[in-house]
Design a protein around this motif. Sequence first.
Motif, PDB file in Angstrom:
ATOM      1  N   CYS A 125     148.667 130.086  42.991  1.00  0.00           N
ATOM      2  CA  CYS A 125     148.754 128.942  43.892  1.00  0.00           C
ATOM      3  C   CYS A 125     147.403 128.399  44.308  1.00  0.00           C
ATOM      4  O   CYS A 125     147.333 127.467  45.123  1.00  0.00           O
ATOM      5  CB  CYS A 125     149.555 129.320  45.143  1.00  0.00           C
ATOM      6  N   GLY A 126     146.304 128.969  43.814  1.00  0.00           N
ATOM      7  CA  GLY A 126     144.978 128.561  44.254  1.00  0.00           C
ATOM      8  C   GLY A 126     144.570 127.208  43.721  1.00  0.00           C
ATOM      9  O   GLY A 126     145.017 126.764  42.662  1.00  0.00           O
ATOM     10  N   SER A 127     143.686 126.568  44.491  1.00  0.00           N
ATOM     11  CA  SER A 127     143.124 125.276  44.101  1.00  0.00           C
ATOM     12  C   SER A 127     141.621 125.327  44.318  1.00  0.00           C
ATOM     13  O   SER A 127     141.049 126.382  44.591  1.00  0.00           O
ATOM     14  CB  SER A 127     143.740 124.158  44.951  1.00  0.00           C
ATOM     15  N   SER A 128     140.981 124.183  44.219  1.00  0.00           N
ATOM     16  CA  SER A 128     139.535 124.136  44.424  1.00  0.00           C
ATOM     17  C   SER A 128     139.152 124.589  45.825  1.00  0.00           C
ATOM     18  O   SER A 128     138.001 124.966  46.068  1.00  0.00           O
ATOM     19  CB  SER A 128     139.017 122.720  44.159  1.00  0.00           C
ATOM     20  N   ARG A 129     140.119 124.576  46.750  1.00  0.00           N
ATOM     21  CA  ARG A 129     139.829 124.979  48.129  1.00  0.00           C
ATOM     22  C   ARG A 129     139.456 126.457  48.245  1.00  0.00           C
ATOM     23  O   ARG A 129     138.806 126.862  49.201  1.00  0.00           O
ATOM     24  CB  ARG A 129     141.037 124.697  49.030  1.00  0.00           C
ATOM     25  N   ILE A 160     139.397 133.119  38.403  1.00  0.00           N
ATOM     26  CA  ILE A 160     138.650 131.944  37.928  1.00  0.00           C
ATOM     27  C   ILE A 160     139.298 131.386  36.664  1.00  0.00           C
ATOM     28  O   ILE A 160     139.389 130.163  36.475  1.00  0.00           O
ATOM     29  CB  ILE A 160     137.175 132.312  37.669  1.00  0.00           C
ATOM     30  N   GLU A 161     139.747 132.257  35.774  1.00  0.00           N
ATOM     31  CA  GLU A 161     140.439 131.786  34.563  1.00  0.00           C
ATOM     32  C   GLU A 161     141.652 130.937  34.925  1.00  0.00           C
ATOM     33  O   GLU A 161     141.876 129.860  34.341  1.00  0.00           O
ATOM     34  CB  GLU A 161     140.878 132.966  33.706  1.00  0.00           C
ATOM     35  N   ASP A 189     135.065 123.791  37.520  1.00  0.00           N
ATOM     36  CA  ASP A 189     134.357 123.401  36.298  1.00  0.00           C
ATOM     37  C   ASP A 189     133.350 124.476  35.913  1.00  0.00           C
ATOM     38  O   ASP A 189     133.082 125.417  36.667  1.00  0.00           O
ATOM     39  CB  ASP A 189     133.683 122.041  36.453  1.00  0.00           C
ATOM     40  N   ALA A 190     132.761 124.313  34.736  1.00  0.00           N
ATOM     41  CA  ALA A 190     131.868 125.334  34.193  1.00  0.00           C
ATOM     42  C   ALA A 190     130.630 125.511  35.054  1.00  0.00           C
ATOM     43  O   ALA A 190     130.155 126.632  35.269  1.00  0.00           O
ATOM     44  CB  ALA A 190     131.488 124.983  32.757  1.00  0.00           C
ATOM     45  N   ALA A 191     130.092 124.417  35.571  1.00  0.00           N
ATOM     46  CA  ALA A 191     128.871 124.520  36.377  1.00  0.00           C
ATOM     47  C   ALA A 191     129.110 125.309  37.651  1.00  0.00           C
ATOM     48  O   ALA A 191     128.246 126.065  38.104  1.00  0.00           O
ATOM     49  CB  ALA A 191     128.358 123.125  36.711  1.00  0.00           C
ATOM     50  N   THR A 192     130.281 125.158  38.236  1.00  0.00           N
ATOM     51  CA  THR A 192     130.612 125.898  39.448  1.00  0.00           C
ATOM     52  C   THR A 192     130.918 127.354  39.143  1.00  0.00           C
ATOM     53  O   THR A 192     130.606 128.254  39.929  1.00  0.00           O
ATOM     54  CB  THR A 192     131.819 125.252  40.149  1.00  0.00           C
ATOM     55  N   ALA A 193     131.533 127.573  37.984  1.00  0.00           N
ATOM     56  CA  ALA A 193     131.962 128.933  37.638  1.00  0.00           C
ATOM     57  C   ALA A 193     130.817 129.808  37.174  1.00  0.00           C
ATOM     58  O   ALA A 193     130.830 131.015  37.405  1.00  0.00           O
ATOM     59  CB  ALA A 193     133.035 128.873  36.551  1.00  0.00           C
ATOM     60  N   ARG A 199     137.589 135.504  28.980  1.00  0.00           N
ATOM     61  CA  ARG A 199     138.827 134.719  29.131  1.00  0.00           C
ATOM     62  C   ARG A 199     138.568 133.500  30.007  1.00  0.00           C
ATOM     63  O   ARG A 199     139.027 132.387  29.709  1.00  0.00           O
ATOM     64  CB  ARG A 199     139.926 135.579  29.726  1.00  0.00           C
ATOM     65  N   ALA A 200     137.859 133.717  31.123  1.00  0.00           N
ATOM     66  CA  ALA A 200     137.578 132.600  32.027  1.00  0.00           C
ATOM     67  C   ALA A 200     136.687 131.555  31.341  1.00  0.00           C
ATOM     68  O   ALA A 200     136.896 130.342  31.489  1.00  0.00           O
ATOM     69  CB  ALA A 200     136.922 133.118  33.298  1.00  0.00           C
ATOM     70  N   ARG A 201     135.686 132.010  30.602  1.00  0.00           N
ATOM     71  CA  ARG A 201     134.811 131.078  29.885  1.00  0.00           C
ATOM     72  C   ARG A 201     135.612 130.266  28.868  1.00  0.00           C
ATOM     73  O   ARG A 201     135.410 129.050  28.724  1.00  0.00           O
ATOM     74  CB  ARG A 201     133.687 131.845  29.190  1.00  0.00           C
ATOM     75  N   THR A 202     136.513 130.919  28.172  1.00  0.00           N
ATOM     76  CA  THR A 202     137.335 130.227  27.187  1.00  0.00           C
ATOM     77  C   THR A 202     138.206 129.161  27.853  1.00  0.00           C
ATOM     78  O   THR A 202     138.391 128.065  27.323  1.00  0.00           O
ATOM     79  CB  THR A 202     138.205 131.240  26.427  1.00  0.00           C
ATOM     80  N   ALA A 203     138.761 129.508  29.031  1.00  0.00           N
ATOM     81  CA  ALA A 203     139.589 128.542  29.761  1.00  0.00           C
ATOM     82  C   ALA A 203     138.783 127.319  30.182  1.00  0.00           C
ATOM     83  O   ALA A 203     139.337 126.223  30.361  1.00  0.00           O
ATOM     84  CB  ALA A 203     140.203 129.214  30.985  1.00  0.00           C
ATOM     85  N   LEU A 204     137.471 127.485  30.330  1.00  0.00           N
ATOM     86  CA  LEU A 204     136.589 126.376  30.683  1.00  0.00           C
ATOM     87  C   LEU A 204     136.050 125.636  29.468  1.00  0.00           C
ATOM     88  O   LEU A 204     135.237 124.723  29.594  1.00  0.00           O
ATOM     89  CB  LEU A 204     135.414 126.910  31.512  1.00  0.00           C
ATOM     90  N   GLY A 205     136.469 126.063  28.274  1.00  0.00           N
ATOM     91  CA  GLY A 205     135.982 125.429  27.053  1.00  0.00           C
ATOM     92  C   GLY A 205     134.672 125.986  26.561  1.00  0.00           C
ATOM     93  O   GLY A 205     134.054 125.391  25.662  1.00  0.00           O
TER      94      GLY A 205
END
Length: 970
Positions: A815-819, A845-846, A855-859, A925-931
């Motif tokens: 249920c998480g969002s950018s918040r 994060i994934e 986004d990738a820069a934030t992650a 996995r998280a990096r892949t989800a970010l492209g």
Amino acid sequence: MMNKRIFERIYDVVVVGSGMAGFSAATRLHHQGYAVLLIGPRGDLVWEAGRCFCADAGESERAQWRDLHQAVSDRGGVQHGWMDGAITEVVATNQLVEMKMPVLYYAHPVAVEREQASADGPVIGLIVATKAGLRRVVGRRWIDATEDGFMLQRLSRASQRREAKVGRTWMYFQSEQWQNTPLKPTAWPTERYLATEMPLPSDRWEHLREQLVGLDDSARQAVMSHCSVEPLPIYDSVQTRDETLASLNVACASASYSGDPMDTLASRFDLGGRAADAVLSLPEADASSDAIRRPISEIEPEAVIDADVAVVGAGTGGTIAAITAASRGVKTVCLEPHAFAGGIGAGGGIHYYYYGVPGGFQQQLDERVRDFMAAVGKPLYSGAFHPEAKKVVLNQMLREAEVDLRCGSLVYGVECKAGRVVSLLMATTAGPVKVRCKAVVDGTGDGDVAAMAGADFTLGRAVDGQLHAYSQSSGKLREQQRHGVVMQLVNFDAGWCDPTDPEDLTRARVQGIQQYLLDRYDNLERPTYIAPAIGLRQGRQIKTDYILQLDDLIQRRSFEDRIGYTGCHYDNHAVDFEFESDEALFWIWLCRNWRTPMACEISYRMLLPRGLDNVWLASRCVGVSQDAHHAMRMQRDMQRIGEASGYAAALSSQHGLASRAVPLDQLQRQLEASGALTPPEGKEPPIFGKVLDFDSLDDVAVNRQLELALDEMDRGVPGKSMWWLYRNESKIGEQVRQRLDHDDPKVSWIAAGICALWRENRAEPRLIEAIRQREYGYDGSWKSAHAHGLEGFEPLKNLRLVPNWLAAICMLRHCGSSRCVDALRDLAEVPGHALVTRTSLALAIEALASRGEIDAATAQPIFDALRRGPITAERGIPARYNGALAESALRGQSFDTPLPSNPGTDIIWNSTQDYRWQLEFAVARARTALGLEPHAEALALLEDERTPVRHAMRRLVSRSGIDPAMADQR
């Protein structure tokens, strides 16, 4: 370049046979700098010591023998020409590991290949049968150390083979006081042994029954802790013969082809040493990579047998299936790789029942085992069922039913026609054999037959493919006030493996045995035997007509096609629930329900692989989901489905019916007659182990009205009521959502957990609050009747519980969002986190990335923080206290994992291993989800020695679009 696996290499010498001779030859050649592969059909290195328990060590002047003998002696296991069999197996295994010698177990020779240029040329390849089918091993020179000389028989030397007329067996007894006994002493003060001989061939288990019934008075006052699993063939000397094939490249280390007497461990060891010396003078095959890549030709069977019903695997369920099928009057053959029937209870060291439901044919079996134990008396005392007693009784029942039991046989292929398995191909010591049949029961544990026939399946959990932890059990002694020194088992999580991969299964076996290595043993702190069967809890789950779900067990589902009952709790041996399914994580970390009992009926459809018309499942591969499997996999469960499969296969073969056309009423009448369909009432005490309190599973008691579930919620009580609320969103959803703002944090926490699983974004603020406040969530008010571990009710005392802040991280995946990103980032920046905290954050994060909430820069700064600095609990035992480790690290405190209450605690610490790969995998996995592409440390996992790790990373790399073959170049 990626490391080559076993079947991708060319060896200087391949040693076939893992007994004393094979071990001797392989170690000698390895020490001389040759690339050697040691092959064995079972996981039983130096089997003459560790399976036969040969008491006659003998003498040898060879350096490797002296090293082995001294290493066993240094640990207390040698006295007066006797070597402890279990310790010898452990020490020999450790020596192979220290030498880094490649070993391949569970590989049965099937055919010998010569150089293509000449039918009489040197041997270049050996085709072996494995659970994964046929494979080729390529070598320049060979040593045949098999007992029957498999290679030599196929190279025109059959006329020189000699037969052992006598086999020797040993029985070991334990007593605190030995007086005037003819039994011989060992190095241990409580232990004596009895050696006997039996003609070969003959029935080992009938011979043991006769031995036990005829014990003298001194042995009757002691407990038999272990005995020979199979007899040791004894050979007299014969006229000296050439032990090589001079025109070829094969040296002989087979006892049946040697001219020397073979009656001690050392005599067999010397035989292997001579073969190692001789093989170096033989010509080499011109082996090249072409030999590795060449397709394996079809292998003609050397014999054909016919049967109505073929049962593959004489394990926990397969043996029962064979007996019940044959009892219906059909010709039944049962095929088993081990030297005994009975599976994990008879040969895996788990000789008691952990839950499951009694009744049915297994009740008759248990009563016969109990009666046999009582008739023999103290020698078979064990506290539950004695494994040797179960072997003896199962052997009797197989004989009475006229089952054709063929031990030492591994099925490696099937032939199908229109969705029916019409024949099986199996490897035996006598060569490949075809079994033609009308019906097949798959009792292999891993669904080998069904998979070979094309059935679809799953393998492990969805996130990383990880399966249940395996065990490598053993025997042990303990002192009991009433009975003196008695036998006991050691059972702990040893690690993880892919049992469908013979290389990984070998690795698991080797590492499991090596964990028993101690600097010194004493009478009570030692393995009396290493279980011949590795304790595999899970393999393939075959997709069947109905797949049992976790909700079926929790809600006690009924089925019109019921064939019995199952009952346990959520006995998942994982503790990294951040990688488990959403419902599993909710059930354990939110509902706190690991020990909560659950039960339901078993559907006949769970036994029927989709797409196959004459195959039934009678093993842990039965149709259950990943989550349901944790409860529906116990020995009683397997015996129950074995009974139903046997009866159904018999009806099918008798009347020419497909599996789905078997008359259900006839099958159920048979099961009712046996008691398998009698509803459990819990009135009679069970035989040999635990059962659930079925009164606690009464529908009235557990299926509360939702108002009562809300009442529990309003009192802040986690438990099964949370599941009922979660499963009834349409009826009760708004009332749960209203409690998200409740003044009591325990109430709002429960509401947030349920709403998060509904993917309700209104749960996010409460979860963020738990993370910001580092909410522990345990104030001493919560108590559970189903605690586990140290019977504690908080994470610091219970390995299945975690603090609320850690569970909140995982629930934000839904249920998480950018918040929530700031809260996750701030937590990640805290130094010294435990591994579980870091992996949970990476997986969160994934999930956010997959929904476009980060986004990738934030992650990237979060990834850097997760991988930075020392990681608490990067290494540990499989059953580690994740919640306690996470909470202690966050508090800046250390946490010492408590000692488990079960025996073998010194050995358990040897199962410590590296879990860093989980963090690299989760971040990838998280990096892949970010492209993004997986980072270098994650790509290195493609070369990990553990098959599940490699496969998990390979699947991820494939999704990222990187060619796995090129990944190591990045």
